[in-house]
Each structure stands twice: as structure tokens, then as C-alpha cells.
Design a protein around this motif. Structure first.
Motif, PDB file in Angstrom:
ATOM      1  N   LEU B 166     -42.001   0.654 -18.851  1.00  0.00           N
ATOM      2  CA  LEU B 166     -42.321   0.672 -20.108  1.00  0.00           C
ATOM      3  C   LEU B 166     -42.223   1.980 -20.427  1.00  0.00           C
ATOM      4  O   LEU B 166     -41.830   2.872 -21.272  1.00  0.00           O
ATOM      5  CB  LEU B 166     -43.643   0.830 -20.489  1.00  0.00           C
ATOM      6  CG  LEU B 166     -43.764  -1.043 -21.045  1.00  0.00           C
ATOM      7  CD1 LEU B 166     -45.274  -1.610 -21.129  1.00  0.00           C
ATOM      8  CD2 LEU B 166     -42.377  -1.603 -21.852  1.00  0.00           C
ATOM      9  N   LYS B 167     -42.838   3.034 -18.648  1.00  0.00           N
ATOM     10  CA  LYS B 167     -42.898   4.254 -18.646  1.00  0.00           C
ATOM     11  C   LYS B 167     -41.632   5.133 -19.081  1.00  0.00           C
ATOM     12  O   LYS B 167     -41.544   5.872 -19.428  1.00  0.00           O
ATOM     13  CB  LYS B 167     -42.992   4.388 -17.213  1.00  0.00           C
ATOM     14  CG  LYS B 167     -43.148   6.169 -17.120  1.00  0.00           C
ATOM     15  CD  LYS B 167     -43.965   6.084 -15.890  1.00  0.00           C
ATOM     16  CE  LYS B 167     -44.238   7.770 -14.960  1.00  0.00           C
ATOM     17  NZ  LYS B 167     -45.081   7.955 -13.689  1.00  0.00           N
ATOM     18  N   LEU B 168     -40.383   4.495 -18.230  1.00  0.00           N
ATOM     19  CA  LEU B 168     -39.100   4.800 -18.670  1.00  0.00           C
ATOM     20  C   LEU B 168     -38.771   4.648 -19.975  1.00  0.00           C
ATOM     21  O   LEU B 168     -37.566   5.646 -20.329  1.00  0.00           O
ATOM     22  CB  LEU B 168     -38.199   4.218 -17.125  1.00  0.00           C
ATOM     23  CG  LEU B 168     -37.284   4.726 -17.000  1.00  0.00           C
ATOM     24  CD1 LEU B 168     -36.923   6.548 -16.725  1.00  0.00           C
ATOM     25  CD2 LEU B 168     -36.084   3.604 -15.764  1.00  0.00           C
ATOM     26  N   LEU B 169     -39.446   3.772 -21.140  1.00  0.00           N
ATOM     27  CA  LEU B 169     -38.333   3.544 -21.645  1.00  0.00           C
ATOM     28  C   LEU B 169     -39.171   4.513 -23.196  1.00  0.00           C
ATOM     29  O   LEU B 169     -38.198   5.073 -24.063  1.00  0.00           O
ATOM     30  CB  LEU B 169     -38.678   1.836 -22.555  1.00  0.00           C
ATOM     31  CG  LEU B 169     -38.733   1.920 -24.096  1.00  0.00           C
ATOM     32  CD1 LEU B 169     -37.081   1.347 -24.243  1.00  0.00           C
ATOM     33  CD2 LEU B 169     -39.195   0.721 -24.408  1.00  0.00           C
ATOM     34  N   VAL B 170     -40.684   5.063 -22.329  1.00  0.00           N
ATOM     35  CA  VAL B 170     -41.247   5.865 -23.346  1.00  0.00           C
ATOM     36  C   VAL B 170     -40.539   7.167 -23.431  1.00  0.00           C
ATOM     37  O   VAL B 170     -40.077   7.962 -24.243  1.00  0.00           O
ATOM     38  CB  VAL B 170     -42.825   5.978 -23.093  1.00  0.00           C
ATOM     39  CG1 VAL B 170     -43.272   6.741 -23.454  1.00  0.00           C
ATOM     40  CG2 VAL B 170     -43.036   4.999 -23.285  1.00  0.00           C
ATOM     41  N   PHE B 171     -40.295   7.768 -21.415  1.00  0.00           N
ATOM     42  CA  PHE B 171     -39.419   9.084 -21.460  1.00  0.00           C
ATOM     43  C   PHE B 171     -38.222   8.928 -21.554  1.00  0.00           C
ATOM     44  O   PHE B 171     -37.811  10.363 -21.601  1.00  0.00           O
ATOM     45  CB  PHE B 171     -40.440  10.183 -19.936  1.00  0.00           C
ATOM     46  CG  PHE B 171     -41.941   9.901 -20.188  1.00  0.00           C
ATOM     47  CD1 PHE B 171     -41.959  10.671 -20.913  1.00  0.00           C
ATOM     48  CD2 PHE B 171     -42.862   8.826 -19.947  1.00  0.00           C
ATOM     49  CE1 PHE B 171     -43.679  11.035 -21.739  1.00  0.00           C
ATOM     50  CE2 PHE B 171     -44.252   8.927 -19.536  1.00  0.00           C
ATOM     51  CZ  PHE B 171     -44.834  10.007 -20.558  1.00  0.00           C
ATOM     52  N   ASP B 172     -37.494   8.292 -21.342  1.00  0.00           N
ATOM     53  CA  ASP B 172     -35.760   8.894 -20.928  1.00  0.00           C
ATOM     54  C   ASP B 172     -35.347   7.098 -20.524  1.00  0.00           C
ATOM     55  O   ASP B 172     -34.605   6.484 -20.730  1.00  0.00           O
ATOM     56  CB  ASP B 172     -35.413   8.798 -19.606  1.00  0.00           C
ATOM     57  CG  ASP B 172     -34.241  10.150 -19.809  1.00  0.00           C
ATOM     58  OD1 ASP B 172     -33.783   9.589 -20.643  1.00  0.00           O
ATOM     59  OD2 ASP B 172     -33.618  10.548 -18.924  1.00  0.00           O
ATOM     60  N   GLU B 173     -35.320   6.624 -22.638  1.00  0.00           N
ATOM     61  CA  GLU B 173     -34.187   5.728 -22.817  1.00  0.00           C
ATOM     62  C   GLU B 173     -33.056   5.897 -22.438  1.00  0.00           C
ATOM     63  O   GLU B 173     -32.956   4.504 -21.960  1.00  0.00           O
ATOM     64  CB  GLU B 173     -34.751   5.805 -24.596  1.00  0.00           C
ATOM     65  CG  GLU B 173     -34.526   3.905 -25.173  1.00  0.00           C
ATOM     66  CD  GLU B 173     -34.770   4.016 -26.276  1.00  0.00           C
ATOM     67  OE1 GLU B 173     -35.783   4.829 -26.764  1.00  0.00           O
ATOM     68  OE2 GLU B 173     -33.904   4.035 -26.735  1.00  0.00           O
ATOM     69  N   GLY B 174     -32.307   6.619 -22.520  1.00  0.00           N
ATOM     70  CA  GLY B 174     -30.490   7.115 -22.187  1.00  0.00           C
ATOM     71  C   GLY B 174     -30.614   6.059 -20.628  1.00  0.00           C
ATOM     72  O   GLY B 174     -29.630   5.237 -20.297  1.00  0.00           O
ATOM     73  N   PHE B 175     -31.654   6.705 -20.016  1.00  0.00           N
ATOM     74  CA  PHE B 175     -31.037   6.907 -18.332  1.00  0.00           C
ATOM     75  C   PHE B 175     -31.815   5.205 -18.392  1.00  0.00           C
ATOM     76  O   PHE B 175     -30.873   4.427 -17.142  1.00  0.00           O
ATOM     77  CB  PHE B 175     -31.544   7.880 -17.875  1.00  0.00           C
ATOM     78  CG  PHE B 175     -32.192   7.676 -16.700  1.00  0.00           C
ATOM     79  CD1 PHE B 175     -30.962   7.680 -15.798  1.00  0.00           C
ATOM     80  CD2 PHE B 175     -33.571   7.378 -15.453  1.00  0.00           C
ATOM     81  CE1 PHE B 175     -31.226   7.956 -14.634  1.00  0.00           C
ATOM     82  CE2 PHE B 175     -33.767   7.052 -14.175  1.00  0.00           C
ATOM     83  CZ  PHE B 175     -32.542   7.033 -13.513  1.00  0.00           C
ATOM     84  N   ALA B 176     -32.794   4.930 -18.441  1.00  0.00           N
ATOM     85  CA  ALA B 176     -33.433   3.633 -18.544  1.00  0.00           C
ATOM     86  C   ALA B 176     -32.060   2.611 -18.732  1.00  0.00           C
ATOM     87  O   ALA B 176     -31.308   2.205 -18.113  1.00  0.00           O
ATOM     88  CB  ALA B 176     -33.920   3.457 -19.429  1.00  0.00           C
ATOM     89  N   ALA B 177     -31.088   2.884 -19.902  1.00  0.00           N
ATOM     90  CA  ALA B 177     -30.402   1.562 -20.411  1.00  0.00           C
ATOM     91  C   ALA B 177     -28.935   2.274 -19.495  1.00  0.00           C
ATOM     92  O   ALA B 177     -28.958   1.067 -18.998  1.00  0.00           O
ATOM     93  CB  ALA B 177     -30.040   2.192 -21.716  1.00  0.00           C
ATOM     94  N   SER B 178     -29.048   3.636 -18.821  1.00  0.00           N
ATOM     95  CA  SER B 178     -27.854   3.988 -17.561  1.00  0.00           C
ATOM     96  C   SER B 178     -28.048   2.909 -16.708  1.00  0.00           C
ATOM     97  O   SER B 178     -27.591   2.629 -15.987  1.00  0.00           O
ATOM     98  CB  SER B 178     -27.478   4.915 -17.813  1.00  0.00           C
ATOM     99  OG  SER B 178     -28.245   5.530 -16.297  1.00  0.00           O
ATOM    100  N   ILE B 179     -29.103   2.726 -16.205  1.00  0.00           N
ATOM    101  CA  ILE B 179     -29.334   2.482 -14.867  1.00  0.00           C
ATOM    102  C   ILE B 179     -29.668   0.998 -15.089  1.00  0.00           C
ATOM    103  O   ILE B 179     -29.815  -0.249 -14.290  1.00  0.00           O
ATOM    104  CB  ILE B 179     -30.322   2.729 -14.129  1.00  0.00           C
ATOM    105  CG1 ILE B 179     -31.715   2.817 -14.326  1.00  0.00           C
ATOM    106  CG2 ILE B 179     -30.353   4.265 -13.633  1.00  0.00           C
ATOM    107  CD1 ILE B 179     -32.813   3.618 -14.046  1.00  0.00           C
ATOM    108  N   GLY B 180     -29.504   0.261 -15.936  1.00  0.00           N
ATOM    109  CA  GLY B 180     -29.038  -1.223 -16.131  1.00  0.00           C
ATOM    110  C   GLY B 180     -30.474  -1.956 -17.085  1.00  0.00           C
ATOM    111  O   GLY B 180     -30.920  -2.933 -16.584  1.00  0.00           O
TER     112      GLY B 180
END
Lengths: 369, 303
Positions: B166-180
Motif C-alpha cells: 500500500l505504501k508503494l501504491l500511495v507514493f509511486d504507483e508507476g514503480f509499483a506497477a513496473s516491478i510487478g
């Protein structure tokens, strides 16, 4: 009885058009929720004015509410300007606080007077024609029709007079400022009108459903056109259609008029969302499907083109084995072959598939790209 | 002696309400942090209004007024409304704010239509709608507080389990998507948690004010820290504080409704934080500006 229906319908249409016209600019400026905030936050203004005048139909009420509406906008912008709070959070903080003050004032001091929370929040269109304007012994029609009519004319005059300024401030605020068109003045003018319109619409639909009238028709129109002028006209028409059909449904099933207008707003929005050409859901799905088949067909003709005239052509283009060469599912392959046959890109020659002149051009074009 | 028993009884009711409000404030404060950070502060407003038709349909289908069934209906409707908002934004050029506005108001309108239908059958009274709009914290029972505690506890546990995601979703959605990471699933998970918090709060503070319970504690907490962990914790504390103080203040005089008082308490906490929070606060900012000005003057006078 018929006259009563006509009155209600007229009030509903005038209210819907007045809201829809302003809504166009709110939707385009991404400020739709400001109308939600204003419609809730003007409650304390209405309550205070009511304490002063002891009447719900005094014009002071509209002035006080409009003042509170502008105050809300100022509060939100001040909060935003501290850079400590984002716009959405600023809205989410301001209007519940003002609304709470209004609710506390009502329940603390207005327990015995007639100021019904439901009337303010939900409105009741059916009662709107009961309060009539009388002069010289003649019945001139319901008061709210005159109030909303005046507001509609105000909105129309504002939009017509400042059309160019509004357009520029909406689409390119910095250019408008550079040209000296005072986008801030336009902005506050718009917000004042939104406040006035919202108060006026209270009688008819209440504060929550005003948002349906303001956001619904313009968003529906936004799906249908790219021109501001056309969007204004379309959203006025859609607003009227929502109002009339909503009233019809309410009459048929004997349910809340404002509620059915909101429900029709949703239904018509979803309908347009589904069927509108080019941008509708169905159009998008069909385009995706067509792209899928066209891509597959291109792959097929390129495959045939690559091996055309070469010794292995006979095995590579055998219909029965095509799926292995293209590593596709056999069922999918036969569907693609049928699609390509229909488009006359390929033709059948005994057990093989050969390119037509048209198919060859497609393959060449695809390879050049 | 009789007076005393009434007093202790009152205190007991007050205590139950205060505990309920505190739990609610804590749950909505913690989960609201995510909404505020993702700039979806007003999603709570939309979900809470969109819940009305769900409550009405649940009642029409089952004919029961059991809180759990109504809560379930509210949750489903709120959830559907959110999905509609997300798909309007994804599939059309209509922006987030308009999508929110449409869903909020039209779902509510449909709920109103259903409500008039129910009223006509004579099964329910107007009180139902009033409670939905403004809440009735004073009617919270032990049973309700238990429900809030259990469901809110589950929501917070899920939040802790998926903390990193959730932390990743909040702060860097694009990065979260890119690492799967499955972004859309996480988005729906977070929204569902919000729906739980909102539906729980409807009974206490009502639909109109529920959004403030999500936004205010989180905004206040944001001023004191730059760390998510601390922010969520502080927001939960501020939410609980607002819940308890609002309940107590509204109990001191007659005819002060609890929900709005809780909201105003939360607003005061926000105001205090914006002005006095160290580092980010307005006072601190002013002091720093003056110090800078003085330093600059000293530097320039030296030459």
C-alpha cells in the motif's frame, strides 16, 4: 391539477438548465466538487439569515447563502495557499466544518421553528408550486419559477457577456491572465453564480442533488462533443430531458421527484457512455475487437508473403498446418483465415492459402512500416 | 441514591458512545491517511452517499433492519459506486472530480427514490433517512461498538499485512506497477478498506460528515511528520481524540448533536496542527522567514 404538473415541470426544467449551463464550466475546470462543497457549506448562512428574518422565502436568505458560498471558496483557497493542504483535502475539510456549524445551530436554537433539515438537504419539488406570487389579485404563478427564472437569466447573461473570457480562463488561465482578462474575477463571478444557483435550486431539489444537476448533463455532453458552444447547448438539452423524464418516472411510480431526476441523470449518462460513437464503451470494444482481428490478419499475410514463391511455400501455407507455423491456437487460426478470406486478402487454392494482390499490398505496407 | 444510579447509568452510556466514537475515529483516521495522500480525500464523501441505495435495497429484499444486513448493503453499493467512478475515469476523458460528483449525487438520488418506495409501503419511518444523513452517535449500543471494534480491527490488520504494497501504491504507483505489483487489485483492496471504515461510521456521524472523519485527522497528522508510519499512527490518535472529545462536549449540553461536534473537534485539531506544527506549521514558517531575513541583513551589512 394539470396546471400543477405544468408548474412543477417548468420549475424542474428551468432549474436543470440553469445548473447545467454553469456546470459546463465547473466540469471543464475540474471544479465539480466545489459545487458539492458550496451546496453543503451554505447551510450556516441560510440558518443565520433565517434567524434574522424568520422567513424561508426572504431574498436575504439567497444573499446570505451566496455570501457563505463565496466564503467557502475563499477558505478552500486560503487553505490551499498555505501549501500544507492539497485542494481535495481543503474542500473535504471546509464544507463538513461549515455544515456542522449549520446543523448544530439548527438543532440548538431552531428546535421549535419551521426549518426542516430534510427540506434543505433533499428539497421537495412537489411543494414548490404551492408558494405563489400574487399581485393585484391575480395569480402570477409559483414564486420559485420566478426565482429560478431570474437566476437562469443571470447565468445566461453572464455566460453571453463573458463568453470569450470564460472560454480562455477555462482552457488557458495563464494566457488569459497575460492578456489582462482577469481570470480571478471571472473565477469569483462564476463561484458567486454557483452559490446563487445552488440556493435557488434548494427549493426544488435540495443540496445533495444539485450536484447531479450541475455535474450530470455537462459530463454527458462532454462525451458527445469537442466544442464549448455545442457542449453548452447539449448540456442544457440533456438537463431538460433528465428533468422531464425524471418527473415522468416520479409521477408513474409515485416516488421522490428530485430522486428520479437524479436517477434519470445517471441512466442517461450511462446510456450515452455506452453508445456514443467513437468514445462510447461499445465503440471502444468494437474498435479493440477489430484491431485484434486486423493485427492477426496482418500477421497471416506477412507469414504467407515471407514464404511466397520459395520452395517451402507449399508446407508453410497449408491451411491445416498454419496454426503450427504461426504458433496460434487452431480454432483462432481458422477464424483468422475466415476473416482474411472475407476481406479478400487471401484465397484458397486446394489445401493451401495464397495471397491475393490486395493481401500482398497489406503485407508490403506492414513490413515497410 | 436513585440520582446516583441514573448518573452512573448515564456515564455508562456516555462511555459506550465515547469508546465507539474513539474506535471509529482511529479506524477512519488511519485509513483516511491513504486517501489524503493519494489526493482522493473526497472519495469518502462519494462512497458514503452512494451507500444509501444499498441500505434501501437490503431492506427491501430482506425486510429486516438488522444493522449487519444494512451495513452489508451499504458496503456493496459504496463499492459499486467506487468501481463506477474508477471505470469512468479510466475509459472516458471525464475527470475524477466530475465522476465523483455524478456517482455521489445520482446514487444518492436513486436511494431517495427507493426510500420513498419503502415509505409508501409503510414499513419504515422517516427516522431511517435522518440517521443515514446525520448519524445518531447517541444510540450506539454495546453491540454496535463491538461490531465497530471487530470489523475496524480486521480492516486495520489487513492494512498492516499489506503495509509495504500500500505504501508503494500511495507514493509511486508507476514503480509499483513496473516491478510487478498488481496495481488494480491493490487499488480495489485499499478502496474496500475505506468502504469498511465509512460504512462503520455512517451510524455514528452520518453520510454528510463521514468524509471529514477520513480527511481531518489525516491532514492534521500530515503536518507533524513526513513518515507514513508516524502519520497513520498520529491520524488514528487524532481521530480517537476527536471522537472522545466530541462525544463529551455534546453530552454537556442538551441539543448538541454528536456527529457535527466530533467533526468540529477534528477541525480544531487540524487548525491547531496547521498553525503550530513544528517545521511545516505557519508559526514555524514565519519564525524561519524572519530568521532568514535577519541573517541576510547581517550578511549583507558585513560587506
Amino acid at each position: 391539477m394539470l396546471e400543477g404538473h405544468l408548474d412543477i415541470l417548468l420549475i424542474a426544467i428551468v432549474t436543470a438548465v440553469a445548473c447545467a449551463l454553469l456546470g459546463v464550466f465547473l466540469v471543464l475546470r475540474r471544479m465539480t466538487l466545489m459545487s458539492d462543497a458550496i451546496s453543503h457549506a451554505i447551510l450556516p448562512g441560510i440558518v443565520l439569515a433565517f434567524f434574522l428574518t424568520h422567513s424561508l422565502s426572504s431574498p436575504l436568505l439567497i444573499l446570505a447563502a451566496a455570501g457563505t458560498g463565496v466564503l467557502t471558496v475563499v477558505c478552500v483557497e486560503l487553505l490551499e495557499r498555505t501549501k500544507l493542504v492539497k485542494e481535495d483535502a481543503a474542500i473535504g475539510l471546509t464544507f463538513p466544518a461549515l455544515f456542522s456549524i449549520g446543523v448544530i445551530l439548527i438543532s440548538r436554537f431552531a428546535g421549535n421553528v419551521h426549518l426542516d433539515m430534510d427540506a434543505v438537504l433533499l428539497g421537495e419539488l412537489a411543494y414548490a408550486p404551492l408558494n405563489r406570487l400574487k399581485a393585484f389579485g391575480y395569480d402570477l404563478g409559483p414564486v420559485s419559477l420566478y426565482v429560478m427564472g431570474t437566476i437562469l437569466v443571470l447565468n445566461l447573461v453572464f455566460i453571453c457577456l463573458f463568453y470569450k473570457e470564460l472560454k480562455l480562463a477555462t482552457f488557458d488561465a495563464s494566457l488569459a491572465a497575460a492578456l489582462g482578462l482577469a481570470p480571478t474575477v471571472i473565477h469569483y463571478g462564476l463561484m458567486t453564480l454557483v452559490s446563487v444557483t445552488t440556493v435557488g435550486a434548494f427549493d426544488a431539489v435540495g443540496s445533495i442533488l444539485v450536484v447531479a444537476l450541475i455535474a450530470g448533463p455537462p459530463a454527458t455532453a462532454y462525451l458527445m462533443t469537442d466544442r464549448l458552444s455545442r457542449m453548452l447547448i447539449l448540456s442544457a438539452i440533456i438537463g431538460s430531458v433528465n428533468a422531464v423524464s425524471g418527473y415522468g418516472v416520479a409521477f408513474l411510480f409515485d416516488v421522490s421527484i428530485a430522486g428520479s431526476i437524479a436517477t434519470m441523470t445517471l441512466l442517461i449518462f450511462v446510456l450515452v457512455f455506452l453508445v456514443v460513437p467513437n468514445r462510447g464503451l461499445i465503440a471502444i470494444a468494437r474498435r479493440h475487437a477489430r484491431q485484434k482481428w486486423e493485427f492477426a490478419q496482418t500477421m497471416l499475410v506477412i507469414h504467407l508473403f515471407n514464404h511466397e514463391g520459395l520452395p517451402e511455400a507449399e508446407t508453410e501455407s497449408a491451411i491445416a498446418d498454419l496454426h503450427e507455423h504461426l504458433s496460434w491456437d487452431p480454432g483462432f487460426t481458422s477464424q483468422v483465415v475466415r476473416y482474411a478470406l472475407n476481406n479478400r486478402c487471401v484465397s484458397r487454392k486446394e489445401t493451401q492459402l495464397i495471397l491475393t494482390a490486395h493481401g500482398r499490398t497489406i503485407a508490403q505496407q506492414a513490413l515497410v512500416q | 441514591m436513585e440520582n446516583l444510579s441514573i448518573l452512573t447509568h448515564l456515564d455508562y452510556t456516555l462511555m459506550i458512545v465515547a469508546i465507539g466514537a474513539a474506535l471509529l475515529g482511529a479506524v477512519s483516521g488511519a485509513l483516511g491517511s491513504y486517501a489524503v495522500l493519494r489526493r482522493q480525500s473526497l472519495l469518502g464523501d462519494a462512497i458514503s452517499h452512494a451507500a444509501l441505495p444499498g441500505i434501501a435495497i437490503a431492506f427491501l429484499l430482506t425486510g429486516s433492519k438488522t444493522p449487519l444486513i444494512l451495513v452489508l448493503g451499504a458496503a456493496i453499493a459504496g463499492w459499486l459506486g467506487t468501481l463506477l467512478i474508477l471505470s469512468i475515469v479510466r475509459l472516458t476523458r471525464i475527470k475524477y472530480d466530475s465522476a465523483l460528483g455524478i456517482v455521489l449525487s445520482t446514487f444518492f438520488g436513486f436511494g431517495l427514490v427507493l426510500h420513498t418506495l419503502i415509505q409508501r409501503t409503510g414499513n419504515a419511518n422517516q427516522a431511517g433517512l435522518d440517521t443515514f444523513l446525520f448519524g445518531q452517535a447517541a444510540t450506539l449500543l454495546e453491540r454496535d461498538v463491538l461490531t465497530i471494534g471487530i470489523l475496524g480491527g480486521i480492516a486495520l490488520t489487513v492494512m498492516l499485512i499489506f503495509w509495504k504494497e500500500l505504501k508503494l501504491l500511495v507514493f509511486d504507483e508507476g514503480f509499483a506497477a513496473s516491478i510487478g505489483f498488481p496495481i488494480r487489485t491493490l487499488d480495489i483492496l485499499l478502496t474496500s478498506l475505506l468502504v469498511v471504515a465509512i460504512v462503520l461510521g455512517l451510524q455514528a456521524v452520518g453520510a454528510v460528515l463521514m468524509s471529514a472523519m477520513l480527511v481531518a485527522p489525516a491532514v492534521a497528522a500530515r503536518q507533524w511528520t513526513d513518515r507514513l508510519r508516524l502519520m497513520v499512527f498520529l491520524a488514528a490518535c487524532f481521530g480517537a481524540l476527536a471522537g472522545v472529545s466530541g462525544t463529551i462536549i455534546s453530552s454537556t449540553a442538551s441539543r448538541i448533536p454528536t456527529g457535527p461536534t466530533i467533526v468540529l473537534c477534528a477541525t480544531v485539531v487540524v487548525g491547531f496542527s496547521i498553525v503550530f506544527a513544528p517545521n511545516r506549521g505557519l508559526v514555524w514558517d514565519r519564525i524561519r522567514q524572519q530568521r532568514n531575513r535577519r541573517n541576510l541583513k547581517m550578511e549583507t551589512s558585513r560587506y
